[in-house]
Design an enzyme around this catalytic site. Sequence first.
Site, PDB file in Angstrom:
ATOM      1  N   ALA A  54      66.683  48.534  37.463  1.00  0.00           N
ATOM      2  CA  ALA A  54      67.000  48.836  36.068  1.00  0.00           C
ATOM      3  C   ALA A  54      65.914  49.664  35.408  1.00  0.00           C
ATOM      4  CB  ALA A  54      67.218  47.538  35.289  1.00  0.00           C
ATOM      5  N   TRP A  55      64.711  49.674  36.008  1.00  0.00           N
ATOM      6  CA  TRP A  55      63.594  50.402  35.429  1.00  0.00           C
ATOM      7  C   TRP A  55      63.503  51.840  35.933  1.00  0.00           C
ATOM      8  CZ3 TRP A  55      58.738  46.741  35.118  1.00  0.00           C
ATOM      9  CH2 TRP A  55      59.117  45.536  34.520  1.00  0.00           C
ATOM     10  N   GLU A 124      63.107  67.676  41.107  1.00  0.00           N
ATOM     11  CA  GLU A 124      61.916  66.835  41.126  1.00  0.00           C
ATOM     12  C   GLU A 124      60.982  67.323  42.223  1.00  0.00           C
ATOM     13  OE1 GLU A 124      62.644  62.662  41.275  1.00  0.00           O
ATOM     14  OE2 GLU A 124      63.402  62.570  39.228  1.00  0.00           O
ATOM     15  N   HIS A 241      52.725  55.930  42.011  1.00  0.00           N
ATOM     16  CA  HIS A 241      53.281  56.936  41.108  1.00  0.00           C
ATOM     17  C   HIS A 241      52.123  57.578  40.355  1.00  0.00           C
ATOM     18  CE1 HIS A 241      55.696  59.014  38.166  1.00  0.00           C
ATOM     19  NE2 HIS A 241      56.782  58.661  38.834  1.00  0.00           N
ATOM     20  N   ARG A 287      54.128  63.495  45.648  1.00  0.00           N
ATOM     21  CA  ARG A 287      53.542  62.432  44.833  1.00  0.00           C
ATOM     22  C   ARG A 287      52.156  62.005  45.300  1.00  0.00           C
ATOM     23  NH1 ARG A 287      58.402  58.112  43.432  1.00  0.00           N
ATOM     24  NH2 ARG A 287      59.265  59.295  41.693  1.00  0.00           N
ATOM     25  N   HIS A 346      53.902  51.866  42.917  1.00  0.00           N
ATOM     26  CA  HIS A 346      55.258  52.136  42.450  1.00  0.00           C
ATOM     27  C   HIS A 346      56.332  51.750  43.458  1.00  0.00           C
ATOM     28  CE1 HIS A 346      58.383  54.044  40.121  1.00  0.00           C
ATOM     29  NE2 HIS A 346      58.669  54.903  41.089  1.00  0.00           N
ATOM     30  N   ARG A 381      57.569  58.641  50.261  1.00  0.00           N
ATOM     31  CA  ARG A 381      58.972  58.745  49.846  1.00  0.00           C
ATOM     32  C   ARG A 381      59.227  59.976  48.979  1.00  0.00           C
ATOM     33  NH1 ARG A 381      61.856  56.925  45.139  1.00  0.00           N
ATOM     34  NH2 ARG A 381      59.864  56.193  44.311  1.00  0.00           N
ATOM     35  N   SER A 386      65.043  56.533  46.760  1.00  0.00           N
ATOM     36  CA  SER A 386      65.113  55.079  46.901  1.00  0.00           C
ATOM     37  C   SER A 386      66.471  54.535  46.480  1.00  0.00           C
ATOM     38  CB  SER A 386      63.999  54.398  46.107  1.00  0.00           C
ATOM     39  OG  SER A 386      64.017  54.827  44.754  1.00  0.00           O
TER      40      SER A 386
END
Length: 517
Positions: A54-55, A124, A241, A287, A346, A381, A386
């Site tokens: 949800a985040w 991204e 992150h 990242r 993260h 990743r 994800s």
Amino acid sequence: MTTPLEFRAAPPAGDGRILIVGAGLAGLFLALRLAPHPCTIISPAPLGEAASSAWAQGGLAAALHPEDSPEQHAADTIAAGAGLVDPVIARLIAEQGPSRVRDLIELGVPFDRTPDGQLALSLEAAHSQPRVARVAGDLAGKAIMGALTAAVRAASHIQLIEHAKAVGLLQDDNGRIAGAILRDKHDRHSTFTANETVLCTGGSGGLFRVTTNPPQSRGDALAMAYDAGAVIADPEFVQFHPTAMDVGLDPSPLATEALRGEGAILTHADGTAFMANYHDKAELAPRDEVARAIHSEIAAGRPVYLDTRPSIGAHIQDHFPTVFSACMAAGIDPRDSLIPVAPAMHYHMGGILSDTWGKSSLNGLSVCGECASTGAHGANRLASNSLLEAVVFAARIADRLKQETLKSPGESVGYVPTELPDPALQTLRSSMAEHCGVVRNAKGLETLLSTIDRLEDQYGSARALTAARLIASAALQRTESRGGHFRADFKDTSETAQRTFVIPGEPLPQTSLEAIS
């Protein structure tokens, strides 16, 4: 040191009983896909309130743009993974991704659209094409979970047990997983037997002092499965992150990577940009590269900020409402101020080893989502892969289980170790952040393992300690730098890329998958 609690249970009542542990995206999508086969979901809180899904501010990556293709998506995934991505898995999730996005649309997820009605796809870091489907800029996770929660509550084939947490696995004399030991909000224990148990419990961010994850995400599935004898893969690979908001909150609010995709710049307090000094793609570097650059600047006494003003300006309130709200709550107005940022734990790329159909190495146990290691993420990743991996593998697990004759386990037993008291947990989290963070070295990792030894002597083999030991031991064993794992004392990357497989009861190896088959 306390003795673990022992629980025994009779075989499950009835055939084909499926238990899903965890109520994030992976667990809910799996349950819906199982229809009409009955299943039970265990959720530690009301649906949607304890899941990191949800985040998720980013979105779901899929090759939906006319100029994109699954081949390009798979190639980007493999490139980002620094030599450890399984190319078969990369191609599998890339090919099945568009269909899973369409499934989510049918379930009511309101992905952003262009004026002509097409999906609005964002670019991204490390993606070669715009392919990230979003909702209201940075509300994808919340919107997806909202749609799935409504569908699950309306589904007659799904039994939901809320306010319960799995704290141990049941196992029969043949080693088959037979369900789980549950603890409710009143600290009462019970057993739930099943013909198939699916762990969908999320990641391990709560083991680190600075994280974007819910604090209860402490690698419980990793530890439970390992204690039961499951093979663990690549536990050392943790993704930090780059741009968590550095405002003193636990967990740290996330400044989504999409901000940099829209042109936001990393700067010092005086507005000086620095990422071009580290990577030719600057803010759009992978990242791990961006996280290490920010870590280096902060370590050198130069705090780092994200400047969204020139590229996004006042539109941040509408385009990125989650970030805007978090900034305003912290007393920062991003329309006229810089956002202080720092790396935070993260995502856990490693996890319980899974095959192409979501099976673990233990009979009766499947794994899905962040707690699994499918080979999709390798050492680093690719952004927004994800959620993609979660729905692709949830669908594959459901399709397999509906076709299989689920075997019934025999009488079973399981164990529950004590949990760490909060002061001890905070000691562990601080040591993990200091010694197993963005930059690692042998001395720090050995110090961390000594801390884990000391805490284990005092409190026993708590799940958090087992999970932390798996991560730290593998990080010490990997004497190279690769992807999200960076060793200051071994900065080079080995010519041969090898995954890590941890086999319970054996020394920690780096070996081939064939050796554990």
